[in-house]
Design a protein around this motif. Structure first.
Motif, PDB file in Angstrom:
ATOM      1  N   ASN A 274       0.760  -1.260  -0.194  1.00  0.00           N
ATOM      2  CA  ASN A 274       0.069  -0.064   0.084  1.00  0.00           C
ATOM      3  C   ASN A 274       0.967   1.453  -0.061  1.00  0.00           C
ATOM      4  N   LYS A 275       0.988   1.978  -1.090  1.00  0.00           N
ATOM      5  CA  LYS A 275       1.815   3.023  -1.313  1.00  0.00           C
ATOM      6  C   LYS A 275       1.602   4.116  -0.288  1.00  0.00           C
ATOM      7  N   GLU A 276       0.424   4.257   0.210  1.00  0.00           N
ATOM      8  CA  GLU A 276      -0.038   5.301   1.087  1.00  0.00           C
ATOM      9  C   GLU A 276       0.471   4.975   2.625  1.00  0.00           C
ATOM     10  N   THR A 277       0.374   3.792   2.951  1.00  0.00           N
ATOM     11  CA  THR A 277       0.808   3.408   4.621  1.00  0.00           C
ATOM     12  C   THR A 277       2.058   2.598   4.224  1.00  0.00           C
ATOM     13  N   MET A 278       2.724   2.319   3.215  1.00  0.00           N
ATOM     14  CA  MET A 278       4.038   1.531   3.077  1.00  0.00           C
ATOM     15  C   MET A 278       3.649   0.208   3.742  1.00  0.00           C
ATOM     16  N   ARG A 279       2.710  -0.373   3.703  1.00  0.00           N
ATOM     17  CA  ARG A 279       2.437  -1.706   4.451  1.00  0.00           C
ATOM     18  C   ARG A 279       2.396  -2.565   3.306  1.00  0.00           C
ATOM     19  N   ALA A 280       3.116  -3.943   3.481  1.00  0.00           N
ATOM     20  CA  ALA A 280       2.990  -5.069   2.599  1.00  0.00           C
ATOM     21  C   ALA A 280       1.473  -5.625   2.761  1.00  0.00           C
ATOM     22  N   THR A 281       1.029  -5.855   1.723  1.00  0.00           N
ATOM     23  CA  THR A 281      -0.517  -6.308   1.787  1.00  0.00           C
ATOM     24  C   THR A 281      -0.734  -7.705   1.344  1.00  0.00           C
ATOM     25  N   SER A 282      -0.155  -7.806   0.308  1.00  0.00           N
ATOM     26  CA  SER A 282      -0.342  -9.415  -0.598  1.00  0.00           C
ATOM     27  C   SER A 282       0.658  -9.724  -1.361  1.00  0.00           C
ATOM     28  N   VAL A 283       0.593 -10.971  -1.798  1.00  0.00           N
ATOM     29  CA  VAL A 283       1.691 -11.677  -2.322  1.00  0.00           C
ATOM     30  C   VAL A 283       1.310 -12.146  -3.894  1.00  0.00           C
ATOM     31  N   GLN A 284       1.790 -11.843  -4.891  1.00  0.00           N
ATOM     32  CA  GLN A 284       1.475 -12.425  -6.130  1.00  0.00           C
ATOM     33  C   GLN A 284       2.336 -13.499  -6.645  1.00  0.00           C
TER      34      GLN A 284
END
Length: 624
Positions: A274-284
């Protein structure tokens, strides 16, 4: 090579993989067969089902309310003899290996880059040696700005991972092996013990080293891993079979934990932020031999455990890494971390050869020349779990680990010379000032270790045959693993930079000479008649020996580490002491890539310890 195997295999236990989904049987399999059967999200998504990934997944799912998905490139092993029987060669399809770029330090030759491709990772395919480094190897990590990462704090995790069984009496009567349990665990998942057979020549090994001033060390697992010793292997002592991460942390709970999902045959392509929170959210990821991209979300953390060979590629493709590199490939830099893919370390190795005029047979070289003996050995193994097939294939655990002062009389002068070498020109192209700062800090620590009688630089791994491997355990050279394509299925560029630092070759020369001294000792001459056949005694003089080493040494001892190092960010570090990736929320790394300095050991037991500690750090952060 083993034509009777198919007739001798005992029936395999077939596990039923079930868990508590209320939908249908296919969705209740812990080993998820189809992407469509996955949940849309999990508390934790772990990239890599090797040694570290399975260890962390197992520990996190001890809490039944925590859901974990492990995404693995390889498949679950077939329980074939090469996986279970120590003395049978591991099938080739459990590995995916690469080649480095040509190495100037090896006269332009390339070296292999080894990588497991099976659930359980390297512990399914390795030589099974289960030793640890000396205390100073791990204390050095703390000195690089990692409080709590030292020998004293890691020892409980070494112990937590293992069930150690002392050597049988027939070995203790012949060899210097301690029965002291204090440095060991006795109720952990990984079996640790000793083969019940040993070749007669191995008694000469200890006499040879003792005769030239190298003492035997009955207890190499308690923080002093120096001298000549007989170490444990990753073995289920009761039935003399390999103990892997797959067996220790996955198979025994398969079908018993509804919250532990494993999907195999998948290649991870990117971690989404998430570019706003800089949290890793998912794996592709993509299924092998397919092109459709799938995505799975993590509610808590994404945990990177793809190993030192693959983990840096995942971060670089995700926009986390050296900005200069990413920009050159038109990858948007989300976090500029110059150390991603740098600080690549392994242990250069060389293989000397000897003949013997008075060999006390049998010999492990009979695996290549005596089919009847091999077939009979396999029959014996399946009958009562004894005999030569209980010793790992082309391996063993009788070794000599030597400090610099044991192999070079002028070691103080060598250290002084190494301290004066300018480090900047030695780093791979594109290395940042922060990577150089970290390299300088490492150099100072390593030189202190070189001066210690309790830190080792050379291993002689003698299995009793004609080939004698010699490894340089703590090199000063640093390589890199960097992408040169945005295609996730294209392998990165592997550059060991072998012998880039001149001290590494100086140590290699002394290591070869020390091995010659051992083979020329009275016990090895008068009792077995050792004669060097390669590189041969005609190669002499330090310059000539160095030139010869460049023609036959390898960059690797199959122990890659360091490519996502746990160091200060200003040192080119990638993760902090909590194993969190700098600049990103919800992303940790738990594999060998976090080791800032390679320990003077075979690395599997250290990877288990790191992963066990990582699991506790993650649990503590979530207030389990």
């Amino acid at each position: 090579m083993f034509p009777v195997i198919t007739q001798l295999l005992l029936p395999l236990l077939i596990s039923s993989f079930v868990f508590c989904s209320p939908i249908d049987l296919a969705e209740r399999a812990v080993l998820v067969e189809k992407v469509s059967n996955l949940q849309k999200d999990y508390d934790y998504v772990i990239i890599g089902g090797g040694t570290s990934g399975l260890t962390v997944a197992n520990r996190l799912t001890e809490n039944p309310k925590t859901s974990v998905l492990v995404i693995e490139y390889g498949y679950v092993d077939r329980q074939d003899p090469g996986v279970l029987v120590p003395g049978v060669q591991v099938p080739a399809d459990y590995s995916r290996n690469y080649q480095s770029v040509p190495q100037p330090g090896l006269d332009g030759r390339t070296s292999p880059v080894y990588s497991a491709a099976v659930v359980g990772g390297g512990t399914v395919v390795n030589g099974m040696f289960f030793n640890r480094g000396s205390a100073g190897d791990y204390d050095a990590w703390e000195k690089l700005g990692n409080p709590g990462w030292n020998w004293e704090n890691l020892l409980p995790y070494f112990k937590k991972s293992e069930t150690f069984v002392p050597a049988p009496k027939n070995l203790r009567d012949k060899f210097p092996i301690s029965s002291d349990l204090s440095p060991h665990g006795t109720s952990g998942p990984v079996g640790s013990g000793f083969s019940n057979f040993q070749y007669p020549i191995m008694t000469h090994f200890f006499r040879g080293w003792n005769s030239i001033g190298v003492a035997s060390n009955p207890q190499p697992s308690g923080g002093d891993a120096t001298g000549a010793f007989y170490g444990p292997i990753s073995l289920n002592a009761r039935n003399q079979s390999r103990s892997s991460a797959s067996a220790a942390y996955y198979r025994y709970i398969a079908g018993k934990r509804a919250n532990f999902h494993l999907i195999t045959g998948q290649s991870v392509t990117k971690i989404k932020l998430n570019k706003e929170t800089m949290r890793a959210t998912s794996v592709q990821f993509v299924t092998r031999n397919q092109t459709a991209v799938h995505s799975i979300s993590a509610c808590d953390d994404i945990i990177l455990a793809a190993g030192a060979v693959h983990s840096p590629q995942v971060l670089q493709l995700s926009g986390i890494g050296p900005k200069q590199l990413l920009s050159s490939l038109d990858i948007k830099t989300l976090v500029d971390l110059p150390g991603v893919g740098y600080n690549f370390q392994d242990q250069p190795s060389m293989f000397m050869s000897f003949n013997y005029s008075n060999y006390p047979f049998p010999s492990p070289d009979w695996f290549f020349s005596n089919k009847t003996w091999v077939d009979n050995g396999l029959v014996q193994y399946y009958k009562d779990r004894t005999g030569p097939l209980t010793i790992p294939y082309l391996s063993g655990s009788i070794v000599a680990f030597l400090p610099l002062q044991k192999i070079a009389n002028n070691y103080k002068e060598m250290i002084k010379t190494a301290a004066a070498v300018a480090l900047g020109p030695l780093l791979p192209a594109g290395a940042s000032p922060s990577v150089l700062a970290g390299y300088k800090a490492q150099r100072d620590i390593i030189l202190d270790l070189y001066a210690s009688s309790k830190a080792t630089v050379q291993e002689v791994a003698y299995g009793g045959g004609n080939t004698v491997p010699v490894a340089m355990l703590k090199p000063l050279s640093r390589g890199s693993i960097l992408i040169n394509s945005t295609d996730p299925l294209v392998s990165p560029v592997f550059d060991y930079q072998t012998f880039k630092h001149p001290m590494d070759m100086d140590i290699a020369v002394q290591a070869l000479k020390k091995t010659r001294q051992f083979m020329g000792s009275k016990p090895m001459q008068e009792e077995v008649g050792a004669v060097e056949t390669f590189p041969g005694m005609s190669v002499h003089g330090d310059r000539e020996i160095a030139a010869s080493i460049r023609t036959f040494a390898s960059s690797t001892w199959a122990h890659p580490v360091g490519t996502l190092s746990m160091m200060k960010r200003e040192y080119g570090g990638v993760v902090d002491p909590q194993l969190k990736v700098y600049g990103v929320k919800g992303l940790r790394v738990v594999d060998a890539s976090i080791m800032p300095l390679i320990p003077a050991t075979h690395t599997s037991s250290t990877v288990y310890a790191v992963a066990e500690k990582a699991a506790d750090l993650i649990k503590a952060s979530k207030k389990y």
